[in-house]
Design an enzyme around this catalytic site. Structure first.
Site: not given
Length: 704
Positions: A426-428, A454, A656
């Site tokens: 997810d994200s990074a 994600a 987020h």
């Protein structure tokens, strides 16, 4: 709520106009100062509404051109209209309540006036964002959400973030755009962050700071305006080390202990430390040949890679002495001989956690990893890569790639035959899933069978896009914080601040206790004072004080400061007579202009086709209210246009990082589990498209 057709926005604006007129009829005859404030505020609301309707009409007429496909409506332009609608609906509902109850004996005039004024300020700022979005549409090619070739647009976007007033979105209006179930969670996070920021940098442990923060948080509950101002100050001024320290509070023993209590139990939860040894893996093009994989060396030289193995069921190999030799705490089901051992799973999930490249570990994400392992019935290996700014790019990528290769080589120890291998993050972590797969292709070794990302960060710059305009109002991902994390990962502006002293010694505990007792009176006084203030001030004095504060604040923001006078031409040309509220102090934002941000292994959205062609199927889960939504949409469109297998799911009303919030809000947990598990389940039935490896994988990656 989504605009289903062009008629929806007309109904909303018509309702806004009717509400304003109803209130003018109900309030104009009153000589009360609060009634006068409400009339003045509602006239501003009416003016903003009339100016915004044609802007919304122009956006709704074209925003479908920016979607991934007809079945997946979602992009930053849609989101901005959605956020505006949420604000208007709050104003309409509050205005109807005021018109119906303003003459009642129990009507709280001061409270309702302050609420309406707060949303009026938010509406003013949203009007500015919609105007910026209109400029993006005019200046970009049709279907393009990023202005990657137009540095002027990005410069103006950064300039607006630096000077625009944002505190109104963190006070009474906090989280209005998100699901109602999330608003108390967001308020708790913001108040905790502000209170923690008051103590940040002092010579005491994080426990001491957290304990003292509880004593001063009351004033931010009672005084939303102060909360908004302080949050704006923190997001604009505190460095990346503060955010690392705050986000890592989720690693504390108390919180992680609660996570383990509330999440699904697992038979295996091992932390592993893998030494930096040279690996050899077969080439994907010729299984009789092999490629050498070196251990991570960037910045600090060869070093071990840390991982966590999670498995709902105990499988063969997971209790072996060979695996336990990599663990410092081999306390697993292997010491309970009555636990049933299951055969090797044909599947393996490798996970890279989020945290802006600067914070958190697998422990922060353990809650949903446990759930995934149970529902998917697969072992999960989560990689604890080194964090920035101490270990900037490419250290994290090197460690994640090495962990991926080590898992392929040693899958038999992890309870899997690795016939099907999926990456998830997810994200990074989503960024690392993509770049690890790209690195596997460039090295010629096997790529994963699929990946689930994600809300991934695919463009690590401050380039302007419509969804990134949300960083001016998002409490979880402000642009100032995002830019600090991105610069830290790139190794730019990584000067350090002396960290708070952390120790488990009795000396530290004694110091914390002394400080705690010393500040107890002051903290308690602030808490009590925050509750008593509304009682001690008379109704008339409160009204006069609130009006004075609003007038002074508005005039201060509308007049250019000496710092911004020199850059007046940098601001966009807003319609005549309109200017957004300006912050009382400018934010200092270091632009992401270094060439390293254009490296395809940093920003995969910028990667040439030859680095993306051959990627495994990519399943992207994004949120309509995420500032990085356009990252997902544009990356998915790029892969689709190349003929690469890709799917995009856009969920509604979640921020987020919603995976990490799944414990705090049931609605978040339901939506995230539905979308994530569905996407992850798809790769369980994948077959390699190029060639059928069949039983070969078992012989390649299991011991002889």
């Amino acid at each position: 709520m989504r605009f289903a057709s062009n008629m929806d926005y007309k109904v909303v604006f018509a309702a806004l106009e009717t509400m304003c007129e109803d209130n003018f009829s109900a309030l104009c005859g009153s000589s009360d100062s609060v009634a006068s404030r409400l009339v003045t505020c509602l006239r501003e609301v009416q003016e903003h509404g009339r100016a915004l309707e044609p802007v919304v009409a122009s956006l709704t007429a074209v925003y479908h051109h920016y979607d991934f496909d007809e079945e997946t409506p979602g992009n930053g332009y849609r989101t901005l209209v959605k956020v505006l609608q949420a604000c208007l609906l709050h104003i309409i509902n509050k205005g109807r309540y005021i018109a119906d109850n303003c003459n009642g004996a129990f009507f709280r005039a001061e409270h309702n006036a302050s609420e309406m004024e707060a949303y009026c300020s938010a509406l003013c700022q949203l009007r500015a964002l919609l105007h910026l979005a209109k400029q993006l549409i005019n200046d970009n090619e049709c279907g393009q959400l990023y202005s990657q070739q137009d540095g002027e647009l990005t410069r103006r976007f950064v300039q607006e973030y630096s000077s625009m007033h944002k505190a109104c979105f963190y006070g009474r209006c906090l989280g209005f755009q998100f699901s109602p179930a999330l608003r108390p969670v967001l308020q708790t996070v913001v108040i905790s962050m502000i209170s923690y920021g008051e103590r940040y940098g002092r010579q005491q442990s994080r426990f001491g700071m957290a304990a003292l923060s509880l004593l001063t948080s009351g004033k931010y509950v009672i005084d939303p305006e102060t909360r908004g101002t302080e949050f704006e100050r923190i997001t604009q001024n505190l460095d990346v080390h503060f955010w690392k320290s705050f986000w890592n509070l989720t690693e504390s023993g108390l919180i992680s202990g609660l996570t383990r209590i509330t999440s699904n139990p697992v038979q295996v939860n091992l932390t592993l430390t893998v030494p930096p040894l040279l690996l050899r893996l077969p080439l994907a093009s010729d299984l009789s040949l092999s490629a050498a994989v070196s251990p991570p060396i960037a910045h600090s030289g060869p070093g071990p890679v840390h991982m966590r193995l999670i498995s709902h069921e105990l499988r063969e190999g997971q209790d072996s002495e060979e695996l336990l030799a990599f663990s410092d705490t081999p306390t697993t089901a292997s010491h309970r001989p009555w636990v049933q051992r299951h055969p090797l799973s044909p599947w393996l999930l490798i996970h890279f956690h989020g945290g802006g490249f600067v914070a958190q570990t697998s422990k922060s994400h353990e809650h949903y990893l446990r759930n995934w392992s149970r529902e998917l019935k697969v072992p999960i290996l989560s990689v604890d890569y080194s964090l920035s700014p101490e270990a900037p790019f490419p250290r994290a990528l090197e460690e994640c790639f090495y962990a991926y290769c080590w898992a392929l080589k040693n899958c038999h120890l992890l309870g899997s035959t690795a016939e099907r291998v999926c990456l998830a993050g997810d994200s990074a972590g989503g960024n690392l899933c993509i770049t690890v797969s790209m690195k596997a292709m460039t090295c010629g070794i096997r790529v994963p069978d699929g990946m689930m990302t994600a809300y991934p960060a695919t463009l690590l710059t401050t380039d302007a896009s419509p969804s990134r305009l949300l960083t001016l109002i998002d409490p979880l991902l402000p642009l100032g914080v995002l830019a600090k994390c991105l610069n830290a990962y790139a190794g730019i502006d990584c000067h350090t601040v002396p960290p708070a002293v952390e120790s488990n010694s009795l000396t530290t505990l004694g110091r914390d206790t002394a400080v705690l007792l010393g500040d107890l009176t002051k903290g308690a006084s602030n808490w009590i004072h925050s509750f008593l203030d509304p009682v001690l001030i008379s109704s008339g004095a409160r009204s006069q004080l609130s009006l004075q504060r609003r007038t002074e604040s508005s005039e201060t923001r509308r007049i250019s400061t000496p710092t911004s006078t020199q850059t007046t031409g940098d601001h966009p040309d807003y319609p005549q007579g309109f200017e957004p509220l300006r912050a009382e102090c400018l934010a200092v934002l270091l632009p992401t202009s270094s060439p390293i941000f254009r490296n395809p292994f940093v920003s995969p959205l910028l990667a040439p086709e030859n680095l993306l062609r051959g990627l495994p199927p990519v399943y992207i889960v994004a949120s309509a209210l995420d500032a990085l939504l356009d990252d997902s949409v544009m990356f998915a469109k790029k892969l689709r246009d190349m003929g690469q297998p890709v799917s995009l799911t856009v969920v509604e009303d979640l921020p987020h990082g919603f995976l990490s919030l799944s414990q705090l809000a049931k609605e978040t947990e339901y939506n995230s589990r539905q979308t994530e598990v569905t996407s992850l389940s798809r790769w369980l039935t994948l077959r390699r498209q190029r060639f059928d490896r069949g039983h070969t994988l078992n012989t390649l990656y299991t011991p002889t």
